[in-house]
Enzyme design. Structure first.
Site, PDB file in Angstrom:
ATOM      1  CG  ASP A  14      12.582  16.581  42.994  1.00 54.59           C
ATOM      2  OD1 ASP A  14      13.645  16.804  43.600  1.00 54.59           O
ATOM      3  OD2 ASP A  14      11.879  17.485  42.507  1.00 54.59           O
ATOM      4  CG  MET A  15      11.302  18.016  49.211  1.00 54.11           C
ATOM      5  SD  MET A  15      12.422  18.383  50.603  1.00 54.11           S
ATOM      6  CE  MET A  15      13.447  19.684  49.868  1.00 54.11           C
ATOM      7  CG  ASP A  16      12.725  21.753  46.666  1.00 52.97           C
ATOM      8  OD1 ASP A  16      12.123  22.402  47.521  1.00 52.97           O
ATOM      9  OD2 ASP A  16      13.878  21.298  46.840  1.00 52.97           O
ATOM     10  CG  ASP A 170       9.547  19.466  39.688  1.00 50.54           C
ATOM     11  OD1 ASP A 170       9.421  20.700  39.752  1.00 50.54           O
ATOM     12  OD2 ASP A 170      10.516  18.871  40.190  1.00 50.54           O
TER      13      ASP A 170
END
Length: 207
Positions: A14-16, A170
């Protein structure tokens, strides 16, 4: 927590909030948006929506607070607010170290709930984009997290089965998406990394 990644051929991040610490900027943008459109701001709840596109979050806001906000209008305002402050968000050291140590050894993708234009801008600024084997954004899928399409599509672009991939996330929504796609998941928490098997806790990933 030490991770034994030897059984996996691909890593999907995932990025954010997982690779790039954009969540403070996202929450600040949501605060500005809440003030502008006059809806309640709940930072903890909005953080739990991480991985979901902004227009879908607005639909959740409407449902939760019995409002009739225009999802596209509110989402566009939020994204403009984020663009003003999120570009300089730092990399998250723990996951970026895993990213770097496995680059060239395993196939690596990012699967994000951000729109493609925003994701490309952030990943380019962080020096990550050109190192990826695949990128899947909210723009590229029909069903968003917690639906597994983002991660399943990433595994397809890597030419790997879901079981050959490990997801880093997250949020609970992200982990739900990974598990729904049949993928093990490592959660990035304030207390470090925690492993969550897709189907059985007997997977010997830790050492």
């Amino acid at each position: 927590m030490l991770l034994n990644l030897s059984r996996y051929k691909g890593l999907i991040f995932d990025m954010d909030g997982t690779l790039i610490d954009t969540m403070p900027a996202h929450l600040a943008a949501w605060r500005m948006t809440a003030e502008h459109f006059q809806f309640p701001f709940d930072s903890q709840w909005l953080h739990s929506m991480g991985g979901m596109p902004s227009f879908n979050i607005v639909r959740e806001i409407n449902q939760r607070f019995q409002l009739a906000l225009d999802p596209q209008q509110v989402a566009q305002y939020k994204m403009r607010s984020f663009d003003q402050q999120g570009a300089d968000s730092p990399l998250i050291a723990e996951t970026y170290a895993i990213f770097c140590s496995n680059r060239g050894e395993k196939k690596i993708a990012v699967g994000t709930g951000s729109q493609r234009q925003s994701a490309i801008r952030l990943l380019t600024k962080a020096g990550i984009l050109e190192q990826l084997d695949a990128l899947v954004t909210a723009t590229d899928v029909t069903h968003h997290k917690p639906h597994p399409e983002t991660f399943v599509r990433a595994s397809e672009l890597l030419d790997l089965s879901p079981q050959e991939c490990l997801v880093f996330e997250d949020t609970a929504l992200g982990m739900q998406a990974a598990h729904a796609g049949g993928m093990d998941c490592v959660m990035v928490t304030s207390n470090g990394l925690t492993f969550h098997a897709a189907k059985t806790p007997a997977n010997p990933i830790t050492q």
